[in-house]
Structure formats: structure tokens, C-alpha cells
Design an enzyme around this catalytic site. Structure first.
Site, PDB file in Angstrom:
ATOM      1  N   VAL A   1      14.929  29.280 -38.844  1.00  0.00           N
ATOM      2  CA  VAL A   1      13.400  29.460 -38.291  1.00  0.00           C
ATOM      3  C   VAL A   1      13.019  30.747 -37.928  1.00  0.00           C
ATOM      4  O   VAL A   1      12.019  31.084 -37.605  1.00  0.00           O
ATOM      5  CB  VAL A   1      13.056  28.253 -37.460  1.00  0.00           C
ATOM      6  CG1 VAL A   1      13.358  26.864 -38.022  1.00  0.00           C
ATOM      7  CG2 VAL A   1      13.908  28.471 -36.236  1.00  0.00           C
TER       8      VAL A   1
ATOM      9  N   TYR B   1      15.090  34.261 -21.703  1.00  0.00           N
ATOM     10  CA  TYR B   1      14.931  32.878 -21.843  1.00  0.00           C
ATOM     11  C   TYR B   1      13.464  32.383 -21.089  1.00  0.00           C
ATOM     12  O   TYR B   1      12.745  31.619 -21.999  1.00  0.00           O
ATOM     13  CB  TYR B   1      16.052  31.942 -21.361  1.00  0.00           C
ATOM     14  CG  TYR B   1      16.106  30.502 -21.605  1.00  0.00           C
ATOM     15  CD1 TYR B   1      16.362  30.245 -22.896  1.00  0.00           C
ATOM     16  CD2 TYR B   1      15.726  29.673 -20.646  1.00  0.00           C
ATOM     17  CE1 TYR B   1      16.474  28.654 -23.553  1.00  0.00           C
ATOM     18  CE2 TYR B   1      15.714  28.022 -21.133  1.00  0.00           C
ATOM     19  CZ  TYR B   1      15.999  27.634 -22.570  1.00  0.00           C
ATOM     20  OH  TYR B   1      16.035  26.418 -22.857  1.00  0.00           O
TER      21      TYR B   1
HETATM   22  N1  NAD Z   1      19.800  21.311 -23.208  1.00  0.00           N
HETATM   23  C1  NAD Z   1      18.775  21.587 -22.233  1.00  0.00           C
HETATM   24  O1  NAD Z   1      19.249  21.687 -20.966  1.00  0.00           O
HETATM   25  C2  NAD Z   1      17.386  22.140 -22.648  1.00  0.00           C
HETATM   26  C3  NAD Z   1      16.589  22.379 -21.506  1.00  0.00           C
HETATM   27  C4  NAD Z   1      15.201  22.773 -21.634  1.00  0.00           C
HETATM   28  C5  NAD Z   1      14.961  23.229 -22.920  1.00  0.00           C
HETATM   29  N2  NAD Z   1      15.918  23.378 -24.083  1.00  0.00           N
HETATM   30  C6  NAD Z   1      15.275  23.702 -25.251  1.00  0.00           C
HETATM   31  O2  NAD Z   1      15.539  22.710 -26.034  1.00  0.00           O
HETATM   32  C7  NAD Z   1      15.465  23.264 -27.634  1.00  0.00           C
HETATM   33  C8  NAD Z   1      16.547  22.520 -28.373  1.00  0.00           C
HETATM   34  O3  NAD Z   1      17.976  22.981 -27.747  1.00  0.00           O
HETATM   35  P1  NAD Z   1      18.928  21.750 -27.424  1.00  0.00           P
HETATM   36  O4  NAD Z   1      19.215  21.892 -26.116  1.00  0.00           O
HETATM   37  O5  NAD Z   1      18.591  20.480 -28.073  1.00  0.00           O
HETATM   38  O6  NAD Z   1      20.281  22.525 -28.091  1.00  0.00           O
HETATM   39  P2  NAD Z   1      21.175  22.394 -29.501  1.00  0.00           P
HETATM   40  O7  NAD Z   1      21.804  23.792 -29.612  1.00  0.00           O
HETATM   41  O8  NAD Z   1      21.622  21.351 -29.392  1.00  0.00           O
HETATM   42  O9  NAD Z   1      20.112  22.217 -30.567  1.00  0.00           O
HETATM   43  C9  NAD Z   1      19.451  23.261 -31.212  1.00  0.00           C
HETATM   44  C10 NAD Z   1      19.149  23.457 -32.395  1.00  0.00           C
HETATM   45  O10 NAD Z   1      18.407  24.387 -32.954  1.00  0.00           O
HETATM   46  C11 NAD Z   1      19.321  24.874 -34.233  1.00  0.00           C
HETATM   47  N3  NAD Z   1      18.953  26.223 -34.305  1.00  0.00           N
HETATM   48  C12 NAD Z   1      19.368  27.313 -33.656  1.00  0.00           C
HETATM   49  N4  NAD Z   1      18.966  28.439 -34.244  1.00  0.00           N
HETATM   50  C13 NAD Z   1      18.255  28.068 -35.274  1.00  0.00           C
HETATM   51  C14 NAD Z   1      17.532  28.855 -36.400  1.00  0.00           C
HETATM   52  N5  NAD Z   1      17.413  30.059 -36.179  1.00  0.00           N
HETATM   53  N6  NAD Z   1      17.032  28.217 -37.409  1.00  0.00           N
HETATM   54  C15 NAD Z   1      17.137  26.672 -37.623  1.00  0.00           C
HETATM   55  N7  NAD Z   1      17.584  26.062 -36.424  1.00  0.00           N
HETATM   56  C16 NAD Z   1      18.409  26.588 -35.480  1.00  0.00           C
HETATM   57  C17 NAD Z   1      20.697  24.644 -33.766  1.00  0.00           C
HETATM   58  O11 NAD Z   1      21.556  24.705 -34.810  1.00  0.00           O
HETATM   59  C18 NAD Z   1      20.705  23.239 -33.247  1.00  0.00           C
HETATM   60  O12 NAD Z   1      20.719  22.199 -34.162  1.00  0.00           O
HETATM   61  C19 NAD Z   1      15.749  24.781 -27.307  1.00  0.00           C
HETATM   62  O13 NAD Z   1      14.678  25.490 -27.276  1.00  0.00           O
HETATM   63  C20 NAD Z   1      16.386  24.882 -25.849  1.00  0.00           C
HETATM   64  O14 NAD Z   1      15.775  26.159 -25.362  1.00  0.00           O
HETATM   65  C21 NAD Z   1      17.132  22.822 -23.751  1.00  0.00           C
END
Ligand code: NAD
Length: 292
Positions: free
Chosen positions: A64, A156
């Protein structure tokens, strides 16, 4: 959106974490799925789980951070299903490190992965949604880090505040245009996903292995904090009910950690007083970032 059956969901980041559990929940609710991620082998597993639940699913391996790849992802979904009713922008990474040490390349990576990826998708998906009959929804995953800042991760926080602001502004534009599309922004604190392994998803265009930062104590500490904070976060299985409940109620802000709500209020109230960030005042709230 109240009735999800037979509607079409396009979900980025669906190989792991939020994207994965929201894809499985969408399948359980009878949606047709287009699932995208840069991690092709893990994406295959999500696709299998969703189709085992009886859902119609297409897999679209996508980085992405590349606008042309996002264009292809959206067009492939449109070609397959003829419409998109729900877009979930969940692909993202986390990059820790103080601004005076974090390489500029990492800013580039996170800005593309967490912010511009969503811009690319909104640019292509909103016109498709506006041309079709019926209401459509878009969920941008931001973070509590888009509403309240704290130490250690300025890149971030910058992207997450930007996602919240962008989502609010797009919602205003859609209201002004009387469009059939509603925006939502998900702002969780720590949840136990795979986010601590963001390095595994760094595209080749953003590799930076020669930079001394990656052998520094600062980098190692950042990785250790991420490991501890993410793995002690809220259980991931709580997320589908929180998110789909909010979509059914048509909530704009989707929050998951009520202990952090006073921190949002405290930040808003301090702004007109001119009083800025205060580490001591923030400390009690930081204890609430893992609460279920
Ligand atoms: N886990 C937390 O505590 C938390 C809290 C707040 C916000 N978030 C946000 O939630 C969102 C999802 O993260 P998550 O926690 O599910 O983490 P995760 O790593 O489990 O999932 C993220 C997914 O995004 C994919 N990804 C990363 N770079 C990519 C790229 N260039 N192209 C396509 N796919 C890509 C990864 O392969 C993964 O499957 C993120 O934006 C993260 O910042 C997470």
C-alpha cells in the site's frame, strides 16, 4: 451500516492483526471480501479462514505504500464485485525513535504506509462508492496516538494525528456534497496484534540496513518497548464487536480503551489555556493504555 450481508468489503492489512480479525468478522456476517496485504503467505491463511466460513473472497497482494499498487487493488475489487460497500484501511506499521535519531527514511516509510496508503485508497474508492446505489462506509485505522501524544514515537504520532484530521476533513466534504458515504476512524490504545513485528513488513524501497541507527541501543530499546506494549495489550478478539458495533451505530470515532477517554478530554481542555505537554500529568494516563 446496519446490514452487512452480501455487501462488499475491501480490507487492507488483512494478513495480521485488526485487518485479519475484521476480515473474519466480515466473512461471518456474510460479506463478500477483497483482502489485501504485503505479506502474501499470511494473507493466504486469512483468505482460507474466510472462505472456510463460506465467504466469497479474492486475495490481492498489495504494497500500500505504492499508489499504483493501491489503484490496482481497488480496480481488481471493482472488476470482481462491481461495487465497494465497506473500505477498511488497516495496513500500517509502527516506527519508534526520537526525532534526533530516527532516520528520515523511516519517516518516509511510515508516512507512506500509515497515511498516504489511506489517501491513495480514498481517492479511488470514494468516486466508486458515490456512483453506486445505497450507503457505503470507510473505516480508517488511526490510533489513540492520533488523539493523545506521548514520548518515544514522534513519527507514529505525526501519521496518526494526520489520519484523524484527514478523516474528519473528508467527512465534512462528504456531508457538504450530500454523499452516500460515511467516514469512521478507529483509535485504539494497545492491542495484542503483530504490530511489534513491523520490520518484517518493510518494503525493499525503504530498507536502510546500513544506517547505524539499527544497531543502536535506542533502536533496540524501541523494539523492546514495542514487544512489551503490544503483547500486553487488549486481547485482539475483543476488537470485532467493538468495531462492528460502532459501525452499526454509525459512530465516527471508534474508541476501545475507556480508561484513556479522560486523557482526550484533558488534552482538549489544556489547549485553550496555552498549557502544553506535561510528562508528569500524562503519567497516570499511560497506565491505562493497556486496559481492556
Ligand atoms: N496494535 C495496536 O496496539 C495498535 C494500536 C493503535 C493503532 N494500531 C494501528 O492499527 C493498524 C493495524 O496494525 P495492527 O496492530 O493490526 O498490526 P499488524 O502488524 O498485526 O497488522 C498490520 C498489517 O499491515 C500489513 N502491512 C504493513 N505494511 C504494509 C504495506 N506496505 N502494504 C500492505 N500491507 C502492509 C502487515 O503485513 C500486517 O498484516 C496500524 O495502522 C497500527 O498503527 C495498532
Amino acid at each position: 451500516m446496519k446490514d452487512f450481508k452480501d455487501k462488499v468489503a475491501l480490507i487492507t492489512g488483512s494478513a495480521h492483526g485488526f485487518g485479519k480479525v475484521l476480515a473474519i468478522e466480515s466473512a461471518k456476517r456474510g460479506m463478500k471480501l477483497a483482502l489485501a496485504d504485503v505479506d502474501e503467505s499470511a494473507l493466504t491463511e486469512t483468505v482460507k479462514q474466510a472462505s472456510d466460513l463460506g465467504a466469497e473472497v479474492i486475495s490481492i497482494p498489495t504494497d500500500v505504500t505504492e499508489e499504483t499498487a493501491v489503484d490496482h487493488m481497488v480496480q481488481t475489487t471493482k472488476d470482481k464485485y462491481g461495487r465497494i460497500d465497506l473500505l477498511i484501511n488497516s495496513a500500517g506499521v509502527a516506527v519508534p525513535g526520537p526525532i534526533w535519531e530516527l532516520p528520515t527514511r523511516d519517516w518516509d516509510w511510515i508516512l507512506h504506509a500509515d497515511l498516504l496508503s489511506q489517501v491513495y485508497a480514498l481517492k479511488r474508492v470514494i468516486p466508486i462508492m458515490r456512483q453506486q446505489e445505497g450507503h457505503a462506509d470507510i473505516l480508517n485505522v488511526a490510533s489513540m496516538a492520533g488523539l493523545v501524544s506521548s514520548p518515544l514515537m514522534p513519527a507514529y504520532y505525526a501519521t496518526k494525528f494526520a489520519v484523524v484530521g484527514m478523516t474528519e476533513a473528508v467527512e465534512y466534504d462528504l456531508q457538504a456534497a450530500k454523499a452516500n458515504v460515511g467516514m469512521h476512524v478507529f483509535c485504539p490504545a494497545f492491542v495484542h496484534t503483530d504490530l511489534q513485528h513491523s520490520e518484517n513488513h518493510r518494503p525493499a524501497a525503504y530498507t536502510n540496513t546500513d544506517d547505524p541507527y539499527y544497531s543502536s541501543d535506542t533502536f533496540k530499546q524501541g523494539q523492546a518497548f514495542a514487544e512489551k506494549d503490544i503483547t500486553t495489550g487488549m486481547p485482539l478478539d475483543k476488537i470485532p464487536d467493538i468495531v462492528f458495533g460502532a459501525l452499526e451505530r454509525d459512530d465516527f470515532y471508534i474508541l476501545s480503551h475507556p480508561g484513556m477517554n479522560p486523557a482526550i478530554v484533558a488534552r482538549a481542555q489544556s489547549i485553550p489555556t496555552g498549557k502544553g505537554p506535561d510528562l508528569a500529568a500524562l503519567a497516570p494516563f499511560l497506565e491505562k493504555t493497556h486496559d481492556a
